[in-house]
Design an enzyme around this catalytic site. Structure first.
Site, mmCIF file in Angstrom:
data_model
loop_
_atom_site.group_PDB
_atom_site.id
_atom_site.type_symbol
_atom_site.label_atom_id
_atom_site.label_comp_id
_atom_site.label_asym_id
_atom_site.label_seq_id
_atom_site.Cartn_x
_atom_site.Cartn_y
_atom_site.Cartn_z
ATOM 1 N N LYS A 323 -0.587 -0.600 -5.426
ATOM 2 C CA LYS A 323 0.189 0.243 -4.515
ATOM 3 C C LYS A 323 1.674 0.229 -4.879
ATOM 4 C CE LYS A 323 -2.980 -0.845 -0.690
ATOM 5 N NZ LYS A 323 -3.124 -1.527 0.618
ATOM 6 N N ILE A 324 2.127 -0.898 -5.388
ATOM 7 C CA ILE A 324 3.535 -1.090 -5.707
ATOM 8 C C ILE A 324 3.683 -1.191 -7.221
ATOM 9 C CG2 ILE A 324 5.579 -2.496 -5.286
ATOM 10 C CD1 ILE A 324 4.402 -1.283 -2.745
#
Length: 373
Positions: A323-324
């Protein structure tokens, strides 16, 4: 004697090697000297935050680093999604968030239903009252008063907001509505009803989409199954009432982060908005659009990571999910958001960060959120 001399020589070599190692390690870590923070009665909030990033430690430094990261994201082609959880509107943050919207310091909002309901209350002139947590809550209940830590609100005021939302919803077409369209139209209606500015009115006027994936978990959800609302619907021939299409919201945000040059995320507390925004990178990937993860990540939270909850989990944990981004500029400020947010937004407003943006998305909000860059 020979053995002693050998040991002495060995020890001397070891000491020399150890000294070289210590020197190299110190060169690596002891780079920036801490210059103690010195108050200046002529300082702006922005300059204080900038100095805090190098002149103080602990969460004070993180606050300064978050300010710098937010400014940097605004200086690049970054779409900024803002997650709003916690009782921020009852806590007095409504106008602070309005400032973020009007100055386009954020591009997309994902909020809990509670904040949007209380925003509707205040925009309609139905106030919250200063109180104290040191009170007889049974007595408050008898007096038809509700408490949110040290803030009070009246049942009659909440009921008036319920009726307003119910009447608004009863006028909608009998079809599925994405939450972004629902709240855009509610903001439009509020703008015609009152001159008071709120999150929803500012968002509709500025063309900023507001998503609420947990809308059922709020007074808005309760209102839309209330007898007052169903009675309004039954009076209309052939109408059964609209429904929310929350999957459109998932698709919208996935398409949006995939199309943007890069994305940044800013969270006030955590909750559903945090995961909903973070997962947009996964959504984009599963839609076949593929993205490398959010490039900027900032959070203001009082939750700790070691309890295993999402609200306190680190951005490093988010990297394990993809996600990051691996090169993400990330800062978590472990601080009450009602302390951090007013300082942060005031500082950004002082340096006119929104006006200096080289790029920002434009939205057309309807059955599907359309966007251009």
């Amino acid at each position: 004697m020979v053995q002693v001399a050998r040991k002495t020589k060995l020890f001397a070599n070891h000491s020399k090697t150890q000294a070289n190692c210590i020197t190299e390690i110190q060169k690596k870590y002891l780079v920036y000297k801490l210059k103690p923070f010195e108050p200046d009665n002529g300082s702006s909030v922005a300059s204080v935050l900038e100095r805090m990033s190098t002149q103080v430690s602990f969460q004070g430094r993180n606050l300064g680093l978050a300010f710098n990261a937010w400014r940097q994201a605004l200086s690049e082609k970054t779409i900024l999604s803002f997650g709003l959880a916690g009782a921020m509107v009852p806590a007095g943050m409504r106008k602070t968030i309005v400032c973020l919207i009007k100055n386009r310091l954020i591009d997309v909002i994902v909020s809990t239903g509670a904040n949007l309901f209380h925003d509707t209350c205040e925009t309609l002139g139905l106030p919250h009252y200063l109180g104290t947590p040191l009170v007889n809550d049974v007595e408050l209940c008898r007096g038809k008063i509700n408490r949110i830590y040290d803030v009070y609100t009246r049942d009659t005021d909440l009921n008036r907001a319920d009726e307003y939302i119910a009447k608004f919803a009863a006028e909608l077409e009998n079809r599925p509505y994405p939450t972004a369209e629902f709240f855009y139209r509610l903001g439009e209606k509020l703008s015609k009803t009152t001159s008071e500015e709120g999150i929803l009115t500012a968002a509709s006027q500025s063309g900023v989409p507001v998503y609420c994936p947990s809308v059922a978990d709020s007074s808005i959800g309760i209102t839309l199954v209330s007898k007052f609302y169903t009675d309004l619907i039954y009076k209309q021939d052939g109408k059964s009432g609209f429904i929310f299409d929350v999957l459109s919201d998932v698709s919208d945000l996935g398409r949006l982060v995939a199309a943007a040059p890069q994305s940044g995320i800013i969270f006030v507390s955590g909750g559903v908005p945090k995961n909903f925004i973070q997962q947009s990178e996964i959504t984009a990937e599963l839609m076949g659009l593929g993205k490398p993860g959010h490039k900027y990540a900032i959070q203001f939270t009082s939750d700790a990571p070691h309890w295993g909850g999402l609200s306190g989990c680190t951005f490093e944990e988010g990297q394990s999910w993809g996600k990051i981004a691996s090169d993400c500029k990330k800062v978590i400020v472990f601080c009450d958001a009602t302390i951090a947010l007013p300082l942060m937004v005031t500082g950004l407003a002082e340096v006119k960060a929104g006006a200096k943006r080289p790029w920002k998305p434009q939205f057309k909000i309807g059955r599907e959120v359309q966007f251009t860059f």
